[in-house]
Design an enzyme around this catalytic site. Structure first.
Site, PDB file in Angstrom:
ATOM      1  N   LYS A 110      -2.223  -5.190  15.477  1.00 29.40           N
ATOM      2  CA  LYS A 110      -1.739  -3.373  15.640  1.00 29.40           C
ATOM      3  C   LYS A 110      -1.571  -3.114  16.342  1.00 29.40           C
ATOM      4  O   LYS A 110      -1.813  -2.874  17.663  1.00 29.40           O
ATOM      5  CB  LYS A 110      -2.070  -2.094  14.464  1.00 29.40           C
ATOM      6  CG  LYS A 110      -1.643  -1.387  13.829  1.00 29.40           C
ATOM      7  CD  LYS A 110      -2.327  -0.763  13.155  1.00 29.40           C
ATOM      8  CE  LYS A 110      -1.621   0.615  12.163  1.00 29.40           C
ATOM      9  NZ  LYS A 110      -1.963   1.439  11.266  1.00 29.40           N
TER      10      LYS A 110
HETATM   11  O1  G3P Z   1      -2.918   4.412   9.896  1.00 32.86           O
HETATM   12  C1  G3P Z   1      -2.046   4.946  10.333  1.00 32.86           C
HETATM   13  C2  G3P Z   1      -1.613   6.763   9.424  1.00 32.86           C
HETATM   14  O2  G3P Z   1      -1.378   6.160   8.180  1.00 32.86           O
HETATM   15  C3  G3P Z   1      -1.550   7.757   9.976  1.00 32.86           C
HETATM   16  O3  G3P Z   1      -2.179   8.720   8.150  1.00 32.86           O
HETATM   17  O4  G3P Z   1      -2.623  10.850   7.592  1.00 32.86           O
HETATM   18  O5  G3P Z   1      -3.012  10.328  10.014  1.00 32.86           O
HETATM   19  O6  G3P Z   1      -0.569  10.720   9.471  1.00 32.86           O
HETATM   20  P1  G3P Z   1      -1.767   9.790   9.736  1.00 32.86           P
END
Ligand code: G3P
Length: 214
Positions: A83
């Site tokens: 990633k």
């Molecule tokens: O892993 C990346 C993403 O899904 C993070 O989500 O909820 O932290 O914006 P969030």
């Protein structure tokens, strides 16, 4: 549509794996930090539970550092996907990984132009963050539609991985928009099972069965 779990929580991954619905897992430095364990230990455990793409994020910010770190992560297990953040260094490193047949997930994508850069350098997945766009008053779902159109216009094979999913409507709308993958917290996929008419309908079936079999 593929379903990935967006978590580093081994208990959640173990529970969700029983459903037979989980195709992969995504993590990020914040999710790993929540576990209080090392990235290496968490990713090793996830690879034992889920036989599918497991995203592990680099923390280096320069291209050489990302390549070095990503190469070590890729050695851990054939299912590990590197990633990379959507920066100049991340997109340049993406080219190196795709040339060397190592899968990548380009993360922190907030525009169709950024998604185009990732596809051009052979990213396996692009991760548009729907919820974080919604958070700042922009339409996260519109971004999924735009990336779908751009990729289809040119036949880019990069898969659209709808990320930063906060609720079940995000999953529903991402599926309608043609996202290839939805990565979501355990709570969201669990909520997808629920409908009040399913609950009340089953209660009635069971009550009728009992009455008829007294
Ligand atoms: O892993 C990346 C993403 O899904 C993070 O989500 O909820 O932290 O914006 P969030």
């Amino acid at each position: 549509m593929q379903f990935f779990l967006d978590t580093g929580d081994i208990d959640e991954i173990t529970k969700a794996s029983q459903w037979g619905l989980i195709d992969g897992v995504t993590t990020n430095p914040s999710l790993i930090a929540k576990t209080g364990r090392s990235q290496k230990d968490v990713i090793t455990d996830i690879c034992k539970i889920i036989d599918g793409p497991i995203s592990a994020e680099v923390i280096s910010t320069d291209k050489e550092g990302m390549i070095k770190e990503g190469a070590v992560l890729a050695e851990m297990h054939p299912n590990v996907v590197i990633k990379l953040p959507l920066t100049e260094a991340g997109i340049s490193a993406c080219k190196w990984f795709s040339t060397n047949d190592i899968k990548t997930n380009v993360t922190l994508c907030f525009s169709a132009n950024q998604a185009l850069l990732a596809a051009k350098n052979g990213a396996t997945y692009i991760s548009p963050f729907i919820g974080r766009l919604d958070d700042i008053g922009q339409d996260g779902m519109q971004l999924i539609h735009e990336i779908r159109a751009v990729y289809d216009n040119y036949g880019y094979p990069t898969e659209i991985l709808a990320a930063s999913i906060r609720h079940t409507m995000h999953v529903h709308q991402s599926a309608l928009a043609g996202a290839d993958v939805a990565t979501m917290p355990y709570s969201v996929i669990k909520a997808m099972f629920n409908h009040p008419l399913t609950t009340s309908g089953l209660e009635k079936f069971l009550a009728d069965h009992q009455k008829a079999n007294k």
